[in-house]
Design a protein around this motif. Structure first.
Motif, PDB file in Angstrom:
ATOM      1  N   GLU A   1      -1.402 -11.542  -9.904  1.00 17.23           N
ATOM      2  CA  GLU A   1      -0.951 -10.210  -9.479  1.00 17.23           C
ATOM      3  C   GLU A   1      -2.274  -9.025  -9.503  1.00 17.23           C
ATOM      4  OE1 GLU A   1       1.646  -8.351  -8.345  1.00 17.23           O
ATOM      5  OE2 GLU A   1       2.911 -10.088  -8.092  1.00 17.23           O
ATOM      6  N   ASP A   2      -2.172  -8.142  -8.489  1.00 16.25           N
ATOM      7  CA  ASP A   2      -3.277  -7.274  -8.642  1.00 16.25           C
ATOM      8  C   ASP A   2      -4.577  -7.597  -8.650  1.00 16.25           C
ATOM      9  OD1 ASP A   2      -4.194  -4.625  -8.845  1.00 16.25           O
ATOM     10  OD2 ASP A   2      -3.917  -4.423 -10.822  1.00 16.25           O
TER      11      ASP A   2
ATOM     12  N   THR B   1      -1.242  -4.685 -15.372  1.00 16.50           N
ATOM     13  CA  THR B   1      -0.623  -5.001 -14.098  1.00 16.50           C
ATOM     14  C   THR B   1      -1.617  -6.091 -13.476  1.00 16.50           C
ATOM     15  OG1 THR B   1      -2.460  -3.347 -12.946  1.00 16.50           O
ATOM     16  CG2 THR B   1      -0.064  -2.581 -13.582  1.00 16.50           C
ATOM     17  N   GLN B   2      -2.645  -6.516 -13.666  1.00 11.06           N
ATOM     18  CA  GLN B   2      -3.570  -7.685 -13.298  1.00 11.06           C
ATOM     19  C   GLN B   2      -3.228  -9.045 -14.419  1.00 11.06           C
ATOM     20  OE1 GLN B   2      -8.016  -7.598 -13.381  1.00 11.06           O
ATOM     21  NE2 GLN B   2      -7.815  -7.873 -10.816  1.00 11.06           N
TER      22      GLN B   2
ATOM     23  N   TYR C   1       0.978  -1.074  -0.012  1.00  8.30           N
ATOM     24  CA  TYR C   1       0.177   0.041  -0.170  1.00  8.30           C
ATOM     25  C   TYR C   1       0.830   1.296   0.095  1.00  8.30           C
ATOM     26  CZ  TYR C   1      -2.904   3.875   1.780  1.00  8.30           C
ATOM     27  OH  TYR C   1      -3.677   4.896   1.876  1.00  8.30           O
TER      28      TYR C   1
ATOM     29  N   GLN D   1      -2.367   3.613  -3.845  1.00  3.48           N
ATOM     30  CA  GLN D   1      -2.128   2.464  -4.793  1.00  3.48           C
ATOM     31  C   GLN D   1      -2.102   1.287  -4.049  1.00  3.48           C
ATOM     32  OE1 GLN D   1       0.934   2.547  -7.606  1.00  3.48           O
ATOM     33  NE2 GLN D   1       2.521   2.671  -6.223  1.00  3.48           N
TER      34      GLN D   1
ATOM     35  N   ASN E   1      -1.867  -3.201  -3.997  1.00  3.56           N
ATOM     36  CA  ASN E   1      -1.397  -4.516  -4.747  1.00  3.56           C
ATOM     37  C   ASN E   1      -1.616  -5.740  -3.815  1.00  3.56           C
ATOM     38  OD1 ASN E   1      -0.784  -6.264  -6.644  1.00  3.56           O
ATOM     39  ND2 ASN E   1       1.308  -5.940  -6.208  1.00  3.56           N
TER      40      ASN E   1
ATOM     41  N   TYR F   1      -4.047  -1.133  -8.392  1.00  5.56           N
ATOM     42  CA  TYR F   1      -2.465  -0.942  -8.500  1.00  5.56           C
ATOM     43  C   TYR F   1      -2.071   0.330  -9.281  1.00  5.56           C
ATOM     44  CZ  TYR F   1       2.324  -2.113  -8.133  1.00  5.56           C
ATOM     45  OH  TYR F   1       3.892  -2.232  -7.738  1.00  5.56           O
TER      46      TYR F   1
ATOM     47  N   SER G   1      -1.161  -9.817  -4.166  1.00  5.55           N
ATOM     48  CA  SER G   1      -0.514 -10.920  -4.794  1.00  5.55           C
ATOM     49  C   SER G   1      -0.752 -12.343  -4.046  1.00  5.55           C
ATOM     50  CB  SER G   1       0.797 -10.398  -5.402  1.00  5.55           C
ATOM     51  OG  SER G   1       1.621 -10.546  -4.438  1.00  5.55           O
TER      52      SER G   1
END
Length: 811
Positions: A750-751, A777-778, A713, A727, A729, A756, A731
């Motif tokens: 991820e994400d 990002t995802q 964070y 932002q 994230n 993110y 994972s």
């Protein structure tokens, strides 16, 4: 300049003479032998201790060679114990009476197969170790290593990935690979890291304040250490990943290790084709002299990138004899026929928020680039135990060809065509870097002295041509074509002393650098000459209060030089109203860094830091309210200050659970000249929080099934004239070993929360704009690794302090 060079030459000559004089003295008695296991096989790099026979106190320590051979020199006559250890195994105490040089023969460390299997299980949990001047993140054989090297850096403690770069305590970090500086820009570094499989990575070293043996301009450093086969034989692996994001992607690679008594060879190849999309939403509120918004521009940009990256890395170690060895390492990156096609639609609204007009831009980019680097090091081990001389040479050749075709069509409020405008550009860059360096290390009592000389030469040439114009625009013409030449010579010398006594440890160094650089824009007639000599001291003091508590203080002075592409005045266009450009008037800036650290039980780390960044070089974006344009440029700020408090926790909570947590509370501010606001001074300031929490789990009794759950964070951050909002994230990673550890499968997500991607806002005086850029990002990634050959001969994961050697100057 000749006087300075002559003075440096004399000083360095005196330094080397004194060092060689100190090496000529040697005690009469040596203690030597060989470390073997119960089957008579040598144990490489085992730890060997010489202890007093009276009270078993420590006298000396060393590591065995790759052949298991060790030597203690200058041992005074007395009774001693010898003891050797390797991983969790150790020999019995061996008593010796030193009256003359002693050759003990073999010292046996019984290796228990059951214990070694336990070590393999433990190695599947990433570990964090805090050393005097760095944090070491061990990732070999963990779920983290199943992605690319770029993915590993994103998971490294204390490292923040943002806008394609990596930050440590808010400062951009320089990437090193096996103690070699990677001579590439952000984009090229990312291509290199994406194409290098994480299965080849042993550890990542994070240095917020590098010592004097590093280049003064390095700033924070991320040093990536690859694993290395140290036992005789051959082993290899093949690996691949499949990633499902917006578009599917895959990568394949193979690594090979070959080891004999004298030769150690590593070779890696990876192929990383990709197709990815990036969506950006931008907005500008143009403001008149009455400080009122009179025009609103909203842009939706979609970029589709295709690339095929080839990456080859080769390392060769060759032992000439017991005293001399050679190391050759090289990497080759080829990214042919990369394309990036951008399609943007800009809607222009009046102050009543009704549509005035629109325009659509198609921006087609094609790029070919190659990078080749070769590095040769000759090492001579001197007579004194632990003393050595390194002579290093380095060569880098980088070339890039870049083509652009940009076309815009304008429409009125009724969607009727009004006009069109377009142009093509062609640019080329060629860079050559030559490095020569000499380093010497010698023990002094219970400390050591490092010293070295270095010279680096950089020659670069860039050109850009504008042609094939359709329509007209007052601000864009063939006159923007230009050639830019940049030449840089840097001469450096350093000395660093490490000393231990009682409960104190000291590491102090001084580095001197003379810079002679010149950047010339042939079209603009601008030249930037930089000639200066500066000293860069560093100091690290550690006081051990007791078994569980220690205090440390660190200080260093650093340098921020403009890169050749910072000085390059070329313009790169998103459309004719949105572009970025270099600045041929940039100057070097100097930094002061202070850090106070408290450590408890090697589990809790508390860092209080303050940094004066000086007139650092920042990317600043300004909107021109009169000509309705937005430009991004490099500029020296007036002042920049950072300070903060970091807390790190690293511990195995219960047997299957290892926890790492990192929290940073920080303040950043910088003062800039707002060039589009009557050159007013403007302060950009943030008070922020960054938190990272990683859980590494062993999910099966035999250790073949592991997992990772990570969360990060950031509340906000300062990027030049932009403030980044929060932002998040989340994972997840899983890894399963099969077939007696011959193969491994992994899954990474991820994400997970899709949070993110932050928004960047710049709002002050007559500036009001923002952007939100969303890459892929995802994603979900599946990884596979298969080992063959003598794969059970795992790499010796010894904890040996590596001396920093050659430090290369970035372009």
């Amino acid at each position: 300049m000749k006087h300075i060079q002559l003075t440096m030459h004399r000083l360095c000559s005196l330094l080397l003479i004194s060092l060689f004089a100190s090496l000529s003295y040697s005690q009469a008695f040596d203690v030597s032998g060989k470390i073997i296991d119960q089957d008579g096989q040598p144990i490489s790099f085992a730890n060997v201790l010489l202890l007093s026979a009276k009270d078993s106190t420590f006298i000396k320590g060393t590591s065995a060679s790759e052949e298991g051979v060790f030597v203690f020199e200058e041992v005074e006559p007395a009774l001693y114990f010898l003891k050797a250890s390797y991983i969790n195994n150790q020999s019995s105490l061996l008593g010796i009476d030193v009256k003359e040089s002693v050759q003990i023969g073999a010292l046996i460390i019984p290796l228990n197969v059951e214990e070694l299997n336990e070590v393999v299980v433990a190695a599947q949990k990433p570990t964090v170790k805090r050393l005097a001047d760095r944090i070491v993140f061990n990732v070999e054989n963990t779920v983290v290593s199943q992605g690319s090297t770029l993915d590993i850096l994103k998971s490294t403690p204390g490292v923040i990935e943002n806008q394609g770069g990596f930050l440590i305590r808010g400062r951009k970090a320089t990437i090193y690979l096996n103690n070699r500086k990677v001579q590439l820009s952000n984009d090229e570094v990312n291509d290199l890291l994406k194409g290098f499989s994480g299965v080849n990575i042993k550890s990542v070293e994070v240095m917020a304040m590098p010592p004097a043996s590093y280049d003064a301009e390095s700033g924070p450093i991320i040093n990536i250490i690859t694993n290395k086969s140290v036992l005789p034989g051959y082993k290899g692996s093949v690996n691949g990943t499949y990633t499902q994001a917006v578009f599917p992607k895959y990568s394949v690679g193979t690594s090979h290790y070959f080891k004999t008594d004298k030769l150690n060879l590593f070779a890696n190849y990876s192929y990383n084709p990709k197709k990815e999309i990036r969506k950006t939403k931008k907005g500008i509120n143009f403001i008149n002299d009455a400080n009122q918004v009179f025009s609103i521009w909203d842009t939706d940009l979609e970029e589709l990138k295709r690339a095929k990256s080839h990456n080859v890395t080769v390392t060769v170690d060759y032992k000439l004899n017991d005293k001399n060895s050679l190391n050759f390492s090289s990497y080759y990156l080829n990214n042919p026929n990369e394309t990036n096609n951008g399609n943007s639609v800009t809607t222009i609204l009046n102050n009543q928020k009704t549509i005035d007009s629109t325009f659509r831009t198609i921006n087609q980019l094609e790029r070919d680039n190659t990078n080749f680097a070769a590095d040769l090091t000759f090492t001579h081990r001197l007579k004194k135990d632990g003393a050595k001389l390194d002579i290093n040479t380095h060569y880098t050749n980088y070339s890039e060809n870049f083509q652009q075709a940009l076309n815009s069509n304008y429409f009125d409020a009724s969607a009727n065509g009004v006009r069109s405008f377009g142009f093509d550009t062609s640019s080329k860059q060629d860079i050559e870097i030559f490095i020569g360096q000499l380093d010497i290390t010698t023990p002094i009592g219970n400390g050591s002295l490092d010293a070295g000389l270095k010279a680096s030469v950089i020659n670069s040439e860039s050109n850009i041509d504008y042609f094939n114009f359709s329509g007209s625009d007052e601000s864009i013409s063939p006159n923007l074509s230009d050639n830019f030449l940049y030449d840089e010579n840097i001469y450096a010398a350093y000395a660093s002393l490490v000393k231990d006594w009682d409960k104190w440890s000291l590491k102090a160094g001084i580095r001197g650098e003379y810079t002679d650089a010149k950047g010339t824009s042939l079209n603009l007639g601008l030249a930037n000459d930089q000639n200066f000599f500066e000293l860069f001291p560093s100091l690290y003091i550690l006081h051990t209060l007791n078994e569980k508590n220690s205090l440390a203080f660190d200080y260093n002075r650093g340098l921020d030089r403009p890169r050749y592409n910072d000085l390059n005045p070329f313009r790169n266009f998103v459309n004719e109203n949105d572009f970025e450009e270099g600045n041929a008037r940039l100057t070097a800036s100097f930094t002061q860094n202070f850090n106070l650290n408290y450590t408890y039980n090697d589990e809790w780390f508390f860092d209080l830091y303050y940094r004066d960044n000086g007139q650092l070089i920042e990317n600043l974006t300004f909107q021109d309210n009169e000509n309705l344009t937005q430009r991004k440029l490099k500029q020296n700020v007036l002042e920049s200050i950072s300070y903060g408090f970091d807390i790190t926790f690293s511990k195995g909570i219960i047997d299957p659970w290892y926890l790492y947590a990192y929290i940073s509370i920080f303040h950043e501010h910088l003062d800039v000249i707002a060039v589009e606001s009557n050159n007013a001074m403007q302060r950009s300031s943030v008070d922020g929080l960054y938190a990272y929490w990683a859980n590494y789990l062993t999910l099966s009794k035999d250790g073949t099934f592991t997992g990772e759950l990570g969360f990060s964070y950031m509340s906000n951050f300062n990027f030049g004239t932009y403030i980044q909002d929060e932002q998040i994230n989340l994972s997840l990673g899983l890894r399963k070993s099969l077939w007696n550890n011959r193969a491994a499968f992994s899954l990474t997500i991820e994400d997970i929360l899709e949070e993110y991607v932050p928004t960047y806002t710049s709002k002050y005086l007559n500036q009001d704009n923002y952007y939100k850029r969303r890459p892929e990002t995802q994603f979900v990634r599946f990884g596979f690794t298969y080992n063959f050959g003598n794969f059970r001969l795992s790499d010796n994961q010894r904890a040996i302090s590596k001396r920093e050697r050659e430090r290369l100057k970035s372009e």
